[in-house]
Design a protein around this motif. Structure first.
Motif, PDB file in Angstrom:
ATOM      1  N   ASN A  75      21.850  20.145   6.915  1.00 46.03           N
ATOM      2  CA  ASN A  75      20.525  19.550   6.796  1.00 46.03           C
ATOM      3  C   ASN A  75      19.591  20.673   6.354  1.00 46.03           C
ATOM      4  N   LEU A  76      18.805  21.237   7.253  1.00 35.08           N
ATOM      5  CA  LEU A  76      17.979  22.400   6.910  1.00 35.08           C
ATOM      6  C   LEU A  76      18.859  23.621   6.670  1.00 35.08           C
ATOM      7  N   PRO A  77      18.463  24.520   5.761  1.00 33.40           N
ATOM      8  CA  PRO A  77      19.204  25.776   5.595  1.00 33.40           C
ATOM      9  C   PRO A  77      19.189  26.585   6.884  1.00 33.40           C
ATOM     10  N   ASP A  78      20.131  27.517   7.012  1.00 32.66           N
ATOM     11  CA  ASP A  78      20.163  28.381   8.204  1.00 32.66           C
ATOM     12  C   ASP A  78      18.847  29.143   8.356  1.00 32.66           C
ATOM     13  N   LYS A  79      18.343  29.687   7.252  1.00 33.04           N
ATOM     14  CA  LYS A  79      17.048  30.378   7.271  1.00 33.04           C
ATOM     15  C   LYS A  79      16.055  29.515   6.494  1.00 33.04           C
ATOM     16  N   PHE A  80      15.602  28.449   7.147  1.00 33.39           N
ATOM     17  CA  PHE A  80      14.731  27.498   6.459  1.00 33.39           C
ATOM     18  C   PHE A  80      13.275  27.951   6.510  1.00 33.39           C
ATOM     19  N   THR A  81      12.479  27.430   5.592  1.00 31.98           N
ATOM     20  CA  THR A  81      11.048  27.696   5.582  1.00 31.98           C
ATOM     21  C   THR A  81      10.380  26.785   6.601  1.00 31.98           C
ATOM     22  N   LYS A  82       9.716  27.397   7.578  1.00 29.08           N
ATOM     23  CA  LYS A  82       9.119  26.622   8.662  1.00 29.08           C
ATOM     24  C   LYS A  82       7.755  26.085   8.219  1.00 29.08           C
ATOM     25  N   GLY A  83       7.520  24.799   8.487  1.00 25.94           N
ATOM     26  CA  GLY A  83       6.244  24.194   8.139  1.00 25.94           C
ATOM     27  C   GLY A  83       6.437  22.734   7.768  1.00 25.94           C
ATOM     28  N   THR A  84       5.338  22.007   7.678  1.00 32.62           N
ATOM     29  CA  THR A  84       5.398  20.569   7.409  1.00 32.62           C
ATOM     30  C   THR A  84       4.733  20.181   6.091  1.00 32.62           C
ATOM     31  N   GLN A 123       8.573  21.924   2.499  1.00 33.22           N
ATOM     32  CA  GLN A 123       9.710  21.021   2.320  1.00 33.22           C
ATOM     33  C   GLN A 123      10.416  21.276   0.998  1.00 33.22           C
ATOM     34  N   GLN A 124       9.658  21.597  -0.058  1.00 32.76           N
ATOM     35  CA  GLN A 124      10.263  21.889  -1.362  1.00 32.76           C
ATOM     36  C   GLN A 124      11.276  23.029  -1.254  1.00 32.76           C
ATOM     37  N   GLU A 125      10.945  24.044  -0.484  1.00 37.97           N
ATOM     38  CA  GLU A 125      11.769  25.245  -0.429  1.00 37.97           C
ATOM     39  C   GLU A 125      13.095  25.015   0.291  1.00 37.97           C
ATOM     40  N   ASN A 126      13.181  23.936   1.087  1.00 41.48           N
ATOM     41  CA  ASN A 126      14.413  23.662   1.827  1.00 41.48           C
ATOM     42  C   ASN A 126      15.356  22.715   1.089  1.00 41.48           C
ATOM     43  N   ARG A 127      14.906  22.136  -0.026  1.00 41.14           N
ATOM     44  CA  ARG A 127      15.757  21.253  -0.833  1.00 41.14           C
ATOM     45  C   ARG A 127      16.503  22.118  -1.848  1.00 41.14           C
ATOM     46  N   ARG A 128      17.635  22.669  -1.464  1.00 42.53           N
ATOM     47  CA  ARG A 128      18.249  23.673  -2.323  1.00 42.53           C
ATOM     48  C   ARG A 128      19.752  23.747  -2.116  1.00 42.53           C
ATOM     49  N   VAL A 129      20.411  24.401  -3.069  1.00 42.07           N
ATOM     50  CA  VAL A 129      21.803  24.826  -2.942  1.00 42.07           C
ATOM     51  C   VAL A 129      21.803  26.344  -2.902  1.00 42.07           C
ATOM     52  N   GLU A 130      22.414  26.903  -1.871  1.00 42.62           N
ATOM     53  CA  GLU A 130      22.486  28.352  -1.713  1.00 42.62           C
ATOM     54  C   GLU A 130      23.821  28.854  -2.254  1.00 42.62           C
ATOM     55  N   ILE A 131      23.775  29.945  -3.020  1.00 48.06           N
ATOM     56  CA  ILE A 131      24.969  30.532  -3.639  1.00 48.06           C
ATOM     57  C   ILE A 131      25.280  31.843  -2.922  1.00 48.06           C
ATOM     58  N   SER A 132      26.475  31.988  -2.408  1.00 46.65           N
ATOM     59  CA  SER A 132      26.843  33.215  -1.687  1.00 46.65           C
ATOM     60  C   SER A 132      28.254  33.637  -2.064  1.00 46.65           C
ATOM     61  N   SER A 133      28.524  34.935  -1.912  1.00 48.97           N
ATOM     62  CA  SER A 133      29.842  35.476  -2.232  1.00 48.97           C
ATOM     63  C   SER A 133      30.024  36.805  -1.521  1.00 48.97           C
ATOM     64  N   ASP A 134      31.269  37.126  -1.191  1.00 47.80           N
ATOM     65  CA  ASP A 134      31.573  38.441  -0.614  1.00 47.80           C
ATOM     66  C   ASP A 134      31.599  39.526  -1.685  1.00 47.80           C
ATOM     67  N   ASP A 135      31.605  39.120  -2.940  1.00 51.85           N
ATOM     68  CA  ASP A 135      31.639  40.065  -4.057  1.00 51.85           C
ATOM     69  C   ASP A 135      30.196  40.367  -4.488  1.00 51.85           C
ATOM     70  N   TRP A 136      29.723  41.581  -4.245  1.00 56.45           N
ATOM     71  CA  TRP A 136      28.354  41.983  -4.565  1.00 56.45           C
ATOM     72  C   TRP A 136      28.051  41.843  -6.046  1.00 56.45           C
ATOM     73  N   ASP A 137      29.044  42.027  -6.906  1.00 54.15           N
ATOM     74  CA  ASP A 137      28.809  41.962  -8.347  1.00 54.15           C
ATOM     75  C   ASP A 137      28.404  40.568  -8.818  1.00 54.15           C
ATOM     76  N   ILE A 138      28.614  39.540  -8.011  1.00 54.85           N
ATOM     77  CA  ILE A 138      28.251  38.179  -8.407  1.00 54.85           C
ATOM     78  C   ILE A 138      26.742  37.949  -8.286  1.00 54.85           C
ATOM     79  N   ILE A 139      26.125  38.483  -7.241  1.00 57.15           N
ATOM     80  CA  ILE A 139      24.708  38.185  -6.992  1.00 57.15           C
ATOM     81  C   ILE A 139      23.809  39.424  -7.081  1.00 57.15           C
TER      82      ILE A 139
END
Length: 676
Positions: A421-430, A435-451
């Motif tokens: 639902n909300l991201p783990d580190k969501f933007t707090k507020g109403t 709300q715009q900032e929480n409607r997202r897809v987060e991209i993560s990787s263990d490989d530093w060269d990706i991000i």
């Protein structure tokens, strides 16, 4: 009595609108005032819950809906609050018509050959209605762009002065049957509609475009009206409307011809006078980072060898309740990916251009690192239709995976999908922004060269002064209709200027051209920088004035030939600060390692902290200071000089989109290293 009170309220509202308009017109001495007429075709969508009118006996189970049309004709007066906002008052006549139909397949036995048969008939109930009304509409018009496109919002008060109806029941089956009266029609009735509400009130909005011809304006318009109250007391009956049509207006401030007096015999040869007296001028000052201004003697453009580190924001933001990747993100065709070259693509680029290409940067890096896996975590705002909508979060992540697979050929086994639902580190507020900032897809990787940040070896061009502040002046007996400030470097700069600042009606005291942020507009030749003010007044008379500033280009080649001391400039940016937090993250620490690689013992490091515009400005200034200082403390290397300062809120990025606010929560690190 209630009807009189409603009319009284309308009159009071109208008087208030007129007073405000008159005051604003007087305050704006040269504002344009228009008087005109309008004509609209109207389509009505009736929503009802009535069986019949005036007590007519019927077996009808009730009308639910209907449609109608009618004309609206009238006059209006329009004036300006300021350059972008106008007010207007419309007064006219409108016809509201409607036709409602309802079929009933079980009306009982009918007559065939004048005998009652055991045959069930079907009939259709028809109700036609019309209301003649006087309509009064106070409206505000907002012009959001430089073109004369208007958004009009306001109210419509409709006072009915007459109404009528006719209704009937018509036998439609069997074809050879009649009612007991020997006819195919019964329960016919017509007359005046009783218990009509004394006032119909609408919320109204429309879009219009002004086409100016000399002193006249033609405005095509399309609008929608939402009905607030019922047409008949105690009964549900409303009718929303759509209208389309045209208005025509004439400017009341057109200049009147001066009286003609006998001309005295001239003592000297006469000189032909201009149409009207006008004074026009434009002054350019240099504006510096410390906010002081000065006269510009020369615009200096200096080139530096530079390494630009563009941070990658690993988020894709989505619209409310949508799993479609927004069009502002750059997409490619399959056959284009083989030609993708990040080094050339981002030469002399900017942060947001790089960010909007994040899907392709990610696809290119994954294609090169064939063993790397990534995780896409879909999230939502957990409000309204998105509350608990894990399926929506999952579909958002699948949209990103689909693009990487179909365009870049990345095996879906390398792309893990998660949903929250909300991201783990969501933007707090109403608020909408939170709300715009929480409607997202987060991209993560263990490989530093990706991000990791995108590193581009570039030639940085800087202007001194970093900003040019224009002071336009225009005084005339006629008001301003249109104006523009142009700046460029060749004879055809009117068509292709480096900078264009357009406007209508009102000119502000000054306008700033920020060369430090708008690097694409920095002059590239040694020829003078031309700047011009063009003004068209309400009488369609044109005035113009042009001036120029000398330009000196200090290129890398010139520096080498003169053997002057130079500096290399490296720029890094730390983003991804948690909302309302100055704490460094693991990603920040990795970027600071890159920063230290570029710092020499003789380097000067300038660290500037920034925030977005959400929240209290004083609190944001403190937060920006804290971000700059935590960055200084987190650097594991020494330099000749390190300066850390918080700049507070920034307007470097468009803060109406969530990515603009994320990039505004940043620390800018500038490393200046002397070279010979």
């Amino acid at each position: 009595m209630k009807k009189l009170n409603n009319i009284k309220n309308v009159i009071i509202t109208t008087i208030i609108v007129l007073i405000v308009g008159i005051i604003s017109t007087v305050a704006a001495e040269q504002s344009a005032n228009y008087f005109g007429a309008y004509a609209f075709y109207q389509y009505f969508n009736h929503k009802t819950d009535i069986k019949s009118l005036s007590g007519c006996l019927t077996c009808n189970s009730g009308f639910n809906s209907g449609t109608g049309s009618g004309l609206a004709l009238g006059l209006f007066y329009k004036s300006q609050f300021n350059e972008n906002i106008k007010w207007q008052l419309r007064l006219g006549y409108s016809l509201i018509s409607g036709k409602m139909q309802k079929s009933d397949t079980n009306i009982g036995n009918v007559y065939i050959d004048n005998f009652k048969r055991d045959t069930t008939g079907s009939s259709e109930y028809i109700l036609n209605s019309s209301f003649n009304v006087i309509e009064l509409s106070p409206l505000l018009s907002y012009q959001p762009f430089s073109v004369p496109f208007n958004i009009n919002l306001g109210l419509q008060f409709k006072l009915p002065f007459s109404s009528s109806f006719d209704q009937s029941e018509n036998l439609i089956y069997p074809n050879n049957a009649t009612f007991e009266n020997g006819l195919k029609v019964r329960n016919q009735k017509s007359g005046k509609i009783e218990n009509t509400s004394p006032l119909f009130m609408y919320a109204f909005g429309s879009l219009s475009y002004d086409i100016k011809l000399d002193n006249y304006i033609f405005s095509p318009e399309i609008g929608y009206g939402y009905d607030f109250n019922d047409f008949i007391k105690g009964n549900k009956w409303k009718a929303d409307l759509i209208r389309i049509g045209l208005s025509f207006a004439v400017n009341l401030h057109s200049t009147k011809p001066e009286p003609i007096y006998p001309a005295p015999q001239p003592l000297m040869p006469s000189i032909e006078k201009a149409q009207s007296k006008a004074y026009i001028d434009i002054i350019a000052h240099g504006l510096y980072e410390d906010k002081h201004e000065d006269t510009i003697l020369t615009v200096k453009i200096e080139e530096y060898l530079s390494r630009q580190a563009y941070p990658i924001l690993p988020y894709i933001f989505f619209s409310e309740n949508s799993d479609v990747i927004p069009i502002r993100y750059s997409r490619m065709a399959v056959n284009e990916t083989s030609l993708y070259n990040m080094d050339k693509k981002y030469f002399n680029s900017d942060n947001m251009t790089v960010y909007y290409d994040v899907l392709n940067i990610l696809g290119n890096r994954l294609r090169k690192r064939v063993s790397t896996k990534i995780t896409l975590t879909g999230c939502n705002a957990d409000t309204k239709n998105e509350t608990g909508n894990i399926d929506l979060s999952l579909r958002r992540a699948e949209s990103v995976r689909k693009y990487l697979f179909e365009i870049w050929g990345i095996d879906t086994n390398r792309i893990l999908i998660k949903s929250l639902n909300l991201p783990d580190k969501f933007t707090k507020g109403t608020t909408r922004e939170h709300q715009q900032e929480n409607r997202r897809v987060e991209i993560s990787s263990d490989d530093w060269d990706i991000i990791k940040p995108l590193i581009v070896y570039d030639t940085l061009r800087q202007a001194t002064p970093p900003m040019v502040k224009f002071y336009p002046v225009y005084r005339s007996e006629s008001g301003i209709a249109q104006w523009e400030i142009l700046a460029g470097q060749n004879a055809s700069f009117d068509a292709n200027p480096l900078k264009r600042i357009p406007g209508f009606s009102i000119m502000e005291q000054s306008y700033t051209w920020d060369l430090s942020r708008d690097r694409a507009s920095i002059p590239r030749m040694d020829s003078p920088l031309l700047y011009r003010l063009n003004v068209v007044n309400q009488n369609d008379e044109h005035s113009t004035i042009s001036k120029e500033l000398p330009v000196e280009q200090i290129t890398l080649k010139k520096k080498r030939s003169l053997r002057v001391n130079d500096i290399e400039i490296d720029e890094f940016r730390l983003i991804m600060f948690d909302y309302d937090s100055p704490q460094l993250t693991e990603i920040h620490k990795k970027i600071l390692e890159l920063v230290c690689e570029s710092i020499k013992v003789n380097s000067k490091v300038i660290i500037s902290g920034f925030t977005d515009k959400l929240g209290n400005s004083d609190r944001n200034k403190q937060l920006s200071d804290s971000r700059a200082m935590s960055t200084k403390r987190g650097m594991g290397c020494k330099a000749n000089e390190i300066i850390a300062v918080g700049e507070g809120e920034t307007d470097s990025y468009y803060d109406e989109v969530p990515e603009g606010r994320f990039y505004s929560r940043y620390v800018h690190i500038r490393v200046e290293t002397p070279v010979r």
